[in-house]
Design a protein around this motif. Structure first.
Motif, PDB file in Angstrom:
ATOM      1  N   ILE A   1      29.178  25.856  82.719  1.00 59.77           N
ATOM      2  CA  ILE A   1      29.419  24.467  83.112  1.00 59.77           C
ATOM      3  C   ILE A   1      29.031  23.538  81.961  1.00 59.77           C
ATOM      4  O   ILE A   1      29.750  22.582  81.645  1.00 59.77           O
ATOM      5  N   GLY A   2      27.880  23.808  81.331  1.00 59.56           N
ATOM      6  CA  GLY A   2      27.480  23.002  80.183  1.00 59.56           C
ATOM      7  C   GLY A   2      28.513  23.052  79.071  1.00 59.56           C
ATOM      8  O   GLY A   2      28.844  22.022  78.462  1.00 59.56           O
TER       9      GLY A   2
ATOM     10  N   ALA B   1      22.211  25.435  81.221  1.00 59.56           N
ATOM     11  CA  ALA B   1      23.328  24.486  81.118  1.00 59.56           C
ATOM     12  C   ALA B   1      23.189  23.635  79.862  1.00 59.56           C
ATOM     13  O   ALA B   1      24.181  23.351  79.171  1.00 59.56           O
ATOM     14  N   PHE B   2      21.968  23.222  79.553  1.00 62.38           N
ATOM     15  CA  PHE B   2      21.714  22.429  78.351  1.00 62.38           C
ATOM     16  C   PHE B   2      22.080  23.217  77.098  1.00 62.38           C
ATOM     17  O   PHE B   2      22.721  22.685  76.172  1.00 62.38           O
TER      18      PHE B   2
ATOM     19  N   PRO C   1      28.547  12.362  73.505  1.00 60.09           N
ATOM     20  CA  PRO C   1      27.558  11.293  73.329  1.00 60.09           C
ATOM     21  C   PRO C   1      26.285  11.624  74.100  1.00 60.09           C
ATOM     22  O   PRO C   1      26.337  12.201  75.189  1.00 60.09           O
ATOM     23  N   PRO C   2      25.117  11.268  73.553  1.00 60.44           N
ATOM     24  CA  PRO C   2      23.846  11.613  74.216  1.00 60.44           C
ATOM     25  C   PRO C   2      23.765  11.181  75.675  1.00 60.44           C
ATOM     26  O   PRO C   2      23.250  11.932  76.517  1.00 60.44           O
ATOM     27  N   MET C   3      24.258   9.991  75.991  1.00 58.39           N
ATOM     28  CA  MET C   3      24.171   9.529  77.381  1.00 58.39           C
ATOM     29  C   MET C   3      25.045  10.372  78.300  1.00 58.39           C
ATOM     30  O   MET C   3      24.667  10.667  79.437  1.00 58.39           O
ATOM     31  N   VAL C   4      26.216  10.789  77.807  1.00 60.98           N
ATOM     32  CA  VAL C   4      27.082  11.661  78.597  1.00 60.98           C
ATOM     33  C   VAL C   4      26.392  13.010  78.824  1.00 60.98           C
ATOM     34  O   VAL C   4      26.391  13.547  79.936  1.00 60.98           O
ATOM     35  N   GLY C   5      25.789  13.536  77.759  1.00 57.21           N
ATOM     36  CA  GLY C   5      25.097  14.810  77.882  1.00 57.21           C
ATOM     37  C   GLY C   5      23.936  14.739  78.858  1.00 57.21           C
ATOM     38  O   GLY C   5      23.769  15.619  79.706  1.00 57.21           O
TER      39      GLY C   5
ATOM     40  N   PHE D   1      23.233  15.744  86.656  1.00 57.42           N
ATOM     41  CA  PHE D   1      24.006  16.047  87.858  1.00 57.42           C
ATOM     42  C   PHE D   1      24.225  17.546  88.042  1.00 57.42           C
ATOM     43  O   PHE D   1      24.373  18.016  89.179  1.00 57.42           O
ATOM     44  N   ILE D   2      24.199  18.313  86.963  1.00 63.85           N
ATOM     45  CA  ILE D   2      24.205  19.775  87.104  1.00 63.85           C
ATOM     46  C   ILE D   2      22.906  20.212  87.784  1.00 63.85           C
ATOM     47  O   ILE D   2      22.905  21.084  88.662  1.00 63.85           O
TER      48      ILE D   2
END
Length: 312
Positions: free
Chosen positions: A162-163, A36-37, A48-52, A58-59
């Motif tokens: 999903i990622g 996913a990453f 944004p890093p925090m969103v990622g 959560f995935i």
């Protein structure tokens, strides 16, 4: 779910944090997180890093929820398989209801939070993936057809999509090819395992291909799938997420994997038993490295593109 009674031959043990973590299948979760990453990082739009970070978290929880639901439903099977008899539910350390509650709670939490943190398309995709693994694969396919791994493998192949969807809000050829890479890799990976774990599947009455069609047929299918997998893996290198680094890695890795499939195909059972399935175990171990290196090469290409050096 079949009737299940926990092992009561020894006094019940109090569940530890590690037992609840084991319900989430952390080794499987690590594959979910990594692919996913990579799907997120190779997407054309950044986040944004925090969103990622939040999205990947959560995935991962969604993957863990699937694992808990799988262990809840498969407790009866796990109890008779040597490889799984020590898991938290069959060993009596965690009650089945606790695993079910944990799985359902984490499912809801992961989907809602992914929708709030990223987008609802990705969240819906995660919800569908959890449903596919817990219901389509675990409850329906696993006990009913030797195609359980072939069709059910889709559940493990969705995370890179999903990622990608977290970053783009949609689906593309590139994300479909990442899905296809994992999807086509799954059968030869698990069938290689089944060749030297067949007694477990016999005991649990799971219709793995080795049980329903025998080992010689399984050997043929492993070779067939490694041959079918190769063009899929190489095709990903010709898209916008690929490049010379990935393509070179894919060619080498697939030559090795096809050679492994060929070595398994030409083996007789007498030869395999004589050396304790050494070749089959070797191919199984390589299959893990195979997938990691493909997605690692995609990550390298993304890094090179970010500094203007990668891609075609």
């Amino acid at each position: 779910m079949s009737d299940f009674t926990a092992n009561t031959s020894s006094p019940p043990q109090e569940a530890t944090f590690g037992d609840y973590l084991a319900l989430l299948k952390p080794r499987v979760m690590s594959l979910v997180v990594f692919t996913a990453f990579v799907g997120l990082m190779v997407a054309p739009q950044g986040v944004p890093p925090m969103v990622g970070f939040t999205a990947i978290l959560f995935i991962a929880l969604g993957g863990g929820a699937s694992g808990a639901l799988n262990m809840w439903y498969d407790a009866d099977i796990d109890a008779v398989m040597k490889r799984t008899s020590g898991r938290p539910i069959p060993s009596g350390r965690v009650a089945p209801g606790e695993a079910l509650g944990l799985g359902l709670w984490l499912s809801a939490l992961s989907v809602v939070m992914l929708g709030l943190a990223a987008n609802w398309f990705a969240a819906g995709f995660l919800a569908f993936t959890i449903f596919f693994y817990a219901v389509v694969y675990t409850i329906w396919l696993k006990r009913s057809t030797p195609q359980n791994i072939v069709i059910g493998g889709a559940a493990g192949a969705f995370p890179p999509m999903i990622g990608w969807a977290v970053a783009t809000g949609g689906v593309s050829l590139e994300s479909v090819l990442m899905f296809a890479l994992v999807f086509m890799w799954t059968p030869p990976h698990f069938w290689a395992l089944a060749l030297f774990m067949k007694s477990d599947y016999d005991a649990a009455k799971v219709p793995m291909l080795t049980v329903t069609h025998g080992r010689p047929h399984t050997r043929k299918m492993i070779l067939a799938y490694t041959l079918l997998l190769s063009p899929v893996a190489i095709a990903a290198g010709l898209t916008t997420i690929g490049g010379p680094v990935y393509l070179a890695a894919a060619v080498v890795l697939n030559l090795i994997f096809v050679k492994g499939g060929y070595d398994i195909w030409r083996r007789t059972e007498d030869a395999a038993r004589a050396d304790d399935y050494r070749t089959e175990k070797k191919v199984f171990r390589f299959s893990l490295l195979y997938l990691f290196l493909h997605f690692g090469a995609l990550l390298v290409e993304a890094g090179l593109r970010s500094v203007g050096l990668g891609g075609w």
